[in-house]
Write a protein that holds these residues in place. Structure first.
Motif, PDB file in Angstrom:
ATOM      1  N   CYS A   1      61.715 -26.526  30.407  1.00  0.00           N
ATOM      2  CA  CYS A   1      61.680 -25.335  29.550  1.00  0.00           C
ATOM      3  C   CYS A   1      60.265 -25.062  29.056  1.00  0.00           C
ATOM      4  CB  CYS A   1      62.598 -25.533  28.339  1.00  0.00           C
ATOM      5  SG  CYS A   1      64.314 -25.911  28.765  1.00  0.00           S
ATOM      6  N   LEU A   2      60.043 -23.800  28.697  1.00  0.00           N
ATOM      7  CA  LEU A   2      58.749 -23.386  28.167  1.00  0.00           C
ATOM      8  C   LEU A   2      58.885 -22.973  26.708  1.00  0.00           C
ATOM      9  CD1 LEU A   2      58.057 -23.324  31.204  1.00  0.00           C
ATOM     10  CD2 LEU A   2      56.689 -21.287  30.751  1.00  0.00           C
ATOM     11  N   GLY A   3      57.876 -23.326  25.940  1.00  0.00           N
ATOM     12  CA  GLY A   3      57.793 -22.870  24.564  1.00  0.00           C
ATOM     13  C   GLY A   3      56.697 -21.827  24.428  1.00  0.00           C
ATOM     14  N   TYR A   4      56.936 -20.849  23.572  1.00  0.00           N
ATOM     15  CA  TYR A   4      55.910 -19.855  23.225  1.00  0.00           C
ATOM     16  C   TYR A   4      55.306 -19.170  24.449  1.00  0.00           C
ATOM     17  CZ  TYR A   4      56.395 -22.603  18.991  1.00  0.00           C
ATOM     18  OH  TYR A   4      56.914 -23.259  17.913  1.00  0.00           O
ATOM     19  N   ASN A   5      56.187 -18.668  25.314  1.00  0.00           N
ATOM     20  CA  ASN A   5      55.709 -18.030  26.549  1.00  0.00           C
ATOM     21  C   ASN A   5      55.707 -16.514  26.464  1.00  0.00           C
ATOM     22  OD1 ASN A   5      54.734 -18.007  29.225  1.00  0.00           O
ATOM     23  ND2 ASN A   5      56.802 -17.723  30.036  1.00  0.00           N
ATOM     24  N   TYR A   6      56.140 -15.940  25.351  1.00  0.00           N
ATOM     25  CA  TYR A   6      56.089 -14.484  25.172  1.00  0.00           C
ATOM     26  C   TYR A   6      55.018 -14.143  24.151  1.00  0.00           C
ATOM     27  CZ  TYR A   6      60.460 -13.602  27.703  1.00  0.00           C
ATOM     28  OH  TYR A   6      61.432 -13.488  28.670  1.00  0.00           O
ATOM     29  N   ARG A   7      54.271 -13.114  24.434  1.00  0.00           N
ATOM     30  CA  ARG A   7      53.257 -12.695  23.477  1.00  0.00           C
ATOM     31  C   ARG A   7      53.942 -12.267  22.180  1.00  0.00           C
ATOM     32  NH1 ARG A   7      50.996 -11.222  28.437  1.00  0.00           N
ATOM     33  NH2 ARG A   7      49.037 -12.356  28.770  1.00  0.00           N
ATOM     34  N   GLY A   8      53.399 -12.736  21.080  1.00  0.00           N
ATOM     35  CA  GLY A   8      53.992 -12.473  19.773  1.00  0.00           C
ATOM     36  C   GLY A   8      54.844 -13.619  19.267  1.00  0.00           C
ATOM     37  N   HIS A   9      55.190 -14.562  20.156  1.00  0.00           N
ATOM     38  CA  HIS A   9      55.974 -15.734  19.747  1.00  0.00           C
ATOM     39  C   HIS A   9      55.029 -16.918  19.680  1.00  0.00           C
ATOM     40  CE1 HIS A   9      59.578 -18.633  20.539  1.00  0.00           C
ATOM     41  NE2 HIS A   9      59.294 -18.527  19.250  1.00  0.00           N
ATOM     42  N   VAL A  10      54.723 -17.356  18.474  1.00  0.00           N
ATOM     43  CA  VAL A  10      53.743 -18.425  18.278  1.00  0.00           C
ATOM     44  C   VAL A  10      54.278 -19.419  17.254  1.00  0.00           C
ATOM     45  CG1 VAL A  10      51.758 -16.971  18.854  1.00  0.00           C
ATOM     46  CG2 VAL A  10      52.546 -17.099  16.476  1.00  0.00           C
ATOM     47  N   PRO A  11      53.728 -20.629  17.234  1.00  0.00           N
ATOM     48  CA  PRO A  11      54.143 -21.601  16.223  1.00  0.00           C
ATOM     49  C   PRO A  11      53.813 -21.107  14.818  1.00  0.00           C
ATOM     50  CG  PRO A  11      52.922 -22.664  18.001  1.00  0.00           C
ATOM     51  CD  PRO A  11      52.764 -21.194  18.185  1.00  0.00           C
ATOM     52  N   ASP A  12      54.526 -21.644  13.837  1.00  0.00           N
ATOM     53  CA  ASP A  12      54.268 -21.280  12.447  1.00  0.00           C
ATOM     54  C   ASP A  12      52.802 -21.532  12.107  1.00  0.00           C
ATOM     55  OD1 ASP A  12      56.921 -20.661  12.142  1.00  0.00           O
ATOM     56  OD2 ASP A  12      57.470 -22.565  11.197  1.00  0.00           O
ATOM     57  N   GLY A  13      52.204 -20.546  11.459  1.00  0.00           N
ATOM     58  CA  GLY A  13      50.827 -20.682  11.019  1.00  0.00           C
ATOM     59  C   GLY A  13      49.797 -20.260  12.038  1.00  0.00           C
TER      60      GLY A  13
ATOM     61  N   ALA B   1      46.027 -14.183  18.473  1.00  0.00           N
ATOM     62  CA  ALA B   1      45.045 -15.108  19.047  1.00  0.00           C
ATOM     63  C   ALA B   1      45.089 -15.053  20.568  1.00  0.00           C
ATOM     64  CB  ALA B   1      45.322 -16.530  18.560  1.00  0.00           C
ATOM     65  N   ASN B   2      44.072 -15.598  21.196  1.00  0.00           N
ATOM     66  CA  ASN B   2      44.016 -15.604  22.656  1.00  0.00           C
ATOM     67  C   ASN B   2      45.185 -16.401  23.247  1.00  0.00           C
ATOM     68  OD1 ASN B   2      41.639 -14.145  22.625  1.00  0.00           O
ATOM     69  ND2 ASN B   2      40.342 -15.970  22.661  1.00  0.00           N
ATOM     70  N   ASP B   3      45.573 -16.029  24.465  1.00  0.00           N
ATOM     71  CA  ASP B   3      46.652 -16.738  25.139  1.00  0.00           C
ATOM     72  C   ASP B   3      46.247 -18.189  25.389  1.00  0.00           C
ATOM     73  OD1 ASP B   3      48.152 -14.414  25.274  1.00  0.00           O
ATOM     74  OD2 ASP B   3      47.535 -13.928  27.329  1.00  0.00           O
ATOM     75  N   PRO B   4      47.221 -19.115  25.371  1.00  0.00           N
ATOM     76  CA  PRO B   4      46.911 -20.510  25.718  1.00  0.00           C
ATOM     77  C   PRO B   4      46.524 -20.622  27.187  1.00  0.00           C
ATOM     78  CG  PRO B   4      49.282 -20.187  25.529  1.00  0.00           C
ATOM     79  CD  PRO B   4      48.645 -18.921  25.040  1.00  0.00           C
ATOM     80  N   GLU B   5      45.804 -21.684  27.512  1.00  0.00           N
ATOM     81  CA  GLU B   5      45.353 -21.862  28.893  1.00  0.00           C
ATOM     82  C   GLU B   5      46.482 -22.337  29.803  1.00  0.00           C
ATOM     83  OE1 GLU B   5      41.762 -24.130  31.382  1.00  0.00           O
ATOM     84  OE2 GLU B   5      42.036 -24.513  29.230  1.00  0.00           O
ATOM     85  N   TYR B   6      47.395 -23.153  29.247  1.00  0.00           N
ATOM     86  CA  TYR B   6      48.481 -23.715  30.044  1.00  0.00           C
ATOM     87  C   TYR B   6      49.815 -23.549  29.319  1.00  0.00           C
ATOM     88  CZ  TYR B   6      44.601 -26.030  32.422  1.00  0.00           C
ATOM     89  OH  TYR B   6      43.437 -26.289  33.100  1.00  0.00           O
ATOM     90  N   PRO B   7      50.918 -23.560  30.065  1.00  0.00           N
ATOM     91  CA  PRO B   7      52.234 -23.461  29.433  1.00  0.00           C
ATOM     92  C   PRO B   7      52.565 -24.703  28.610  1.00  0.00           C
ATOM     93  CG  PRO B   7      52.354 -23.005  31.806  1.00  0.00           C
ATOM     94  CD  PRO B   7      50.999 -23.572  31.531  1.00  0.00           C
ATOM     95  N   ASP B   8      53.379 -24.491  27.583  1.00  0.00           N
ATOM     96  CA  ASP B   8      53.889 -25.574  26.743  1.00  0.00           C
ATOM     97  C   ASP B   8      55.253 -25.961  27.316  1.00  0.00           C
ATOM     98  OD1 ASP B   8      54.425 -27.339  24.729  1.00  0.00           O
ATOM     99  OD2 ASP B   8      54.022 -25.942  23.095  1.00  0.00           O
ATOM    100  N   VAL B   9      55.333 -27.125  27.973  1.00  0.00           N
ATOM    101  CA  VAL B   9      56.531 -27.509  28.737  1.00  0.00           C
ATOM    102  C   VAL B   9      57.262 -28.646  28.032  1.00  0.00           C
ATOM    103  CG1 VAL B   9      57.388 -28.341  30.962  1.00  0.00           C
ATOM    104  CG2 VAL B   9      55.375 -26.828  30.882  1.00  0.00           C
TER     105      VAL B   9
END
Length: 303
Positions: free
Chosen positions: A86-98, A103-111
């Motif tokens: 599964c992927l976390g935070y893969n849609y723009r606008g969905h980010v961790p609290d705080g 901000a710029n897109d992450p370089e790699y997926p959060d798996v």
């Protein structure tokens, strides 16, 4: 095609295809072509033969009426994956609290991984674990691998997709917040309802052009297109396959959009009797009902 796994008259799991009839969906048994949906997805000849039979059923006089009606209660999870990634935070606008959503897109997926015990069929209720205080839902497009993928090139990645389905990435936020790794917040029994079917790529179309919506209590709480994902399906398969081999039947769930502002402001943990429907254009709907732990279960859990 919409491919299902269902319980046959003999009580055994069988592969089938959903055929639209004049009075509702019907099921065409495909057990003569393969023993499972995964076997169909990996055998081009069997899949082609099954597609021809589905087309013939659709074109037959009177439509699909001679076929038995599709019994939703008989549907099982369409595949039994060896791995659920599964992927976390893969849609723009969905980010961790705080984190700044601009901000710029992450370089790699959060798996992260959901373990095999999480798999649930499309009509199985999900039990809220005893003592859970913040169980939540996430509606996601899930990719079913149809061809072994090991260090595949980006331009070839979609050739390894067998089809698409829907996954509800149920999460216990309280456990998720207790550690840097998310496993204990993601892996309670039944926390990955999957289905109701696998839609083959020819019918699903462009995976980066699907509308993901979630409905709770009759209110749309999520509505966002897969065109806004940070990492495309092709990139995710390419990326994952550099590290581990994806086998036929494996499921890759591509993340959830952020809840709409009103839904975020009115956040309420899932409770006994709640139902959540994930609907995705061209893929269908997956409705999950949540049940609370019984008093006996509570006592056992506290022992």
């Amino acid at each position: 095609m919409r491919l299902v796994t269902y319980t046959g008259a003999d009580g055994a799991a069988r592969p089938g295809a959903v055929v639209a009839g004049a009075d509702g969906d019907r099921v065409l048994d495909l057990g003569g072509f393969a023993g499972s949906v995964v076997e169909l997805l990996t055998d081009a000849a069997a899949l082609a033969a099954a597609r021809m039979q589905v087309a013939a059923a659709e074109e037959a006089t009177g439509g699909a009426e001679p076929l038995p009606a599709l019994d939703a209660a008989a549907l099982l999870a369409p595949v039994a994956p060896g791995k659920i990634l599964c992927l976390g935070y893969n849609y723009r606008g969905h980010v961790p609290d705080g984190v700044d959503p601009t901000a710029n897109d992450p370089e790699y997926p959060d798996v992260f991984v959901k373990t095999p015990n999480t798999l649930a069929g499309p009509n199985e209720p999900v039990m809220i674990p005893p003592g859970a205080t913040d169980v939540d839902y996430e509606g996601e497009v899930a990719v079913v691998i149809g061809r072994r993928a090991q260090r595949v090139a980006l331009e070839d990645a979609l050739d390894h997709v067998g089809g698409y389905t829907i996954l509800n990435d149920v999460s216990d936020r309280a456990w998720q917040r207790r550690q840097s790794q998310w496993a204990l917040g993601k892996c309670s029994d039944g926390f990955a309802p999957l289905g109701p079917w696998v839609v083959t790529p020819d019918e699903a179309g462009d995976p980066q052009d699907l509308l993901v919506e979630v409905v709770r209590d009759g209110v749309v709480t999520v509505s966002q297109s897969t065109s806004t994902t940070i990492f495309s399906v092709a990139y995710v398969i390419h990326h994952l396959s550099q590290v581990l081999t994806l086998e036929p039947g494996d499921v890759v769930s591509t993340g959830t959009p952020q809840k709409l502002p009103a839904a975020q402001d009115a956040h309420r943990p899932l409770a006994h009797g709640d139902a959540v429907t994930v609907r995705i254009s061209r893929l269908g709907e997956l409705t999950t009902t949540f049940i609370g732990a019984t008093a006996d279960t509570d006592q056992e859990g506290s022992a």
